[in-house]
Design a protein around this motif. Structure first.
Motif, PDB file in Angstrom:
ATOM      1  N   UNK A 193       0.830  -1.208   0.000  1.00 30.38           N
ATOM      2  CA  UNK A 193       0.000   0.000   0.000  1.00 30.38           C
ATOM      3  C   UNK A 193       0.863   1.255   0.000  1.00 30.38           C
ATOM      4  N   UNK A 194       0.236   2.353  -0.391  1.00 30.86           N
ATOM      5  CA  UNK A 194       0.901   3.655  -0.317  1.00 30.86           C
ATOM      6  C   UNK A 194       0.917   4.129   1.121  1.00 30.86           C
ATOM      7  N   UNK A 195       1.851   5.028   1.389  1.00 31.71           N
ATOM      8  CA  UNK A 195       1.921   5.634   2.710  1.00 31.71           C
ATOM      9  C   UNK A 195       0.721   6.544   2.903  1.00 31.71           C
ATOM     10  N   UNK A 196       0.018   6.364   4.000  1.00 29.10           N
ATOM     11  CA  UNK A 196      -1.115   7.217   4.314  1.00 29.10           C
ATOM     12  C   UNK A 196      -0.827   8.087   5.515  1.00 29.10           C
ATOM     13  N   UNK A 197      -1.432   9.258   5.546  1.00 24.56           N
ATOM     14  CA  UNK A 197      -1.258  10.195   6.653  1.00 24.56           C
ATOM     15  C   UNK A 197      -2.596  10.288   7.400  1.00 24.56           C
ATOM     16  N   UNK A 198      -2.569   9.905   8.646  1.00 28.35           N
ATOM     17  CA  UNK A 198      -3.793   9.811   9.434  1.00 28.35           C
ATOM     18  C   UNK A 198      -3.762  10.794  10.597  1.00 28.35           C
ATOM     19  N   UNK A 199      -4.963  11.295  10.942  1.00 23.46           N
ATOM     20  CA  UNK A 199      -5.114  12.256  12.031  1.00 23.46           C
ATOM     21  C   UNK A 199      -6.129  11.749  13.046  1.00 23.46           C
ATOM     22  N   UNK A 200      -5.871  12.101  14.300  1.00 26.38           N
ATOM     23  CA  UNK A 200      -6.865  11.853  15.326  1.00 26.38           C
ATOM     24  C   UNK A 200      -7.887  12.975  15.345  1.00 26.38           C
ATOM     25  N   UNK A 201      -8.855  12.857  16.256  1.00 27.89           N
ATOM     26  CA  UNK A 201      -9.954  13.825  16.323  1.00 27.89           C
ATOM     27  C   UNK A 201      -9.586  15.059  17.142  1.00 27.89           C
ATOM     28  N   UNK A 202      -8.488  14.990  17.877  1.00 25.16           N
ATOM     29  CA  UNK A 202      -8.051  16.129  18.679  1.00 25.16           C
ATOM     30  C   UNK A 202      -8.470  16.018  20.133  1.00 25.16           C
ATOM     31  N   UNK A 203      -7.653  16.600  20.996  1.00 23.59           N
ATOM     32  CA  UNK A 203      -7.972  16.660  22.420  1.00 23.59           C
ATOM     33  C   UNK A 203      -7.629  18.060  22.925  1.00 23.59           C
ATOM     34  N   UNK A 204      -8.537  18.645  23.707  1.00 26.12           N
ATOM     35  CA  UNK A 204      -8.379  20.032  24.144  1.00 26.12           C
ATOM     36  C   UNK A 204      -7.454  20.120  25.350  1.00 26.12           C
ATOM     37  N   UNK A 205      -6.479  21.010  25.241  1.00 26.14           N
ATOM     38  CA  UNK A 205      -5.605  21.348  26.373  1.00 26.14           C
ATOM     39  C   UNK A 205      -5.801  22.827  26.667  1.00 26.14           C
ATOM     40  N   UNK A 206      -6.195  23.128  27.895  1.00 27.86           N
ATOM     41  CA  UNK A 206      -6.396  24.511  28.314  1.00 27.86           C
ATOM     42  C   UNK A 206      -5.522  24.780  29.524  1.00 27.86           C
ATOM     43  N   UNK A 207      -4.689  25.811  29.417  1.00 29.07           N
ATOM     44  CA  UNK A 207      -3.794  26.187  30.520  1.00 29.07           C
ATOM     45  C   UNK A 207      -4.266  27.538  31.050  1.00 29.07           C
ATOM     46  N   UNK A 208      -4.812  27.519  32.242  1.00 26.67           N
ATOM     47  CA  UNK A 208      -5.390  28.735  32.803  1.00 26.67           C
ATOM     48  C   UNK A 208      -5.484  28.614  34.318  1.00 26.67           C
ATOM     49  N   UNK A 209      -5.342  29.769  34.983  1.00 31.31           N
ATOM     50  CA  UNK A 209      -5.506  29.773  36.433  1.00 31.31           C
ATOM     51  C   UNK A 209      -6.948  30.133  36.791  1.00 31.31           C
TER      52      UNK A 209
END
Length: 121
Positions: free
Chosen positions: A105-121
């Motif tokens: 097969x050809x090389x495929x590029x795959x992505x996840x759905x994302x996860x939120x990171x919030x840095x705040x006080x």
């Protein structure tokens, strides 16, 4: 079919730490480079860190010395240990992987759905 599933995003205070995980599953013959990218509101997606199958790493200048990327080839999983977090690290973090699903097969590029990171006080 190949899926990447991220986990570990959260709300954290400045100078805190988080560990993100991304597991690849499905029809996988081999995984080459895996990486983490992030996208803040109103900005383009940008590279955070990558790691090759031979464990060679690359980091964005903004995270060098604070973030560490690693992987478990047996588990098809990549991690991002984030220390000394800053408000400017706030973003959706996406996992990426270069995968072939069979010997021919050809090389495929795959992505996840994302996860939120919030840095705040």
């Amino acid at each position: 079919q190949v899926q990447l599933v991220e986990s570990g995003g959260a709300l954290v205070q400045p100078e805190g730490s988080l560990r993100l995980s991304c597991a690849a599953s499905g029809t996988i013959f081999s995984i080459f480079t895996m990486g983490w990218y992030r996208q803040a509101p109103g900005e383009e997606r940008q590279l955070v860190a990558t790691i090759t199958s031979g464990l060679r790493t690359n980091y964005a200048d903004s995270v060098k010395g604070r973030f560490t990327i690693s992987r478990d080839n047996a588990q098809n999983t990549v991690y991002l240990q984030m220390n000394s977090l800053k408000p400017e690290d706030t973003a959706i973090y996406y996992c990426n992987a270069e995968i072939i699903t069979s010997r021919y097969s050809r090389l495929g590029y795959y992505w996840g759905q994302g996860t939120q990171v919030t840095v705040s006080s």
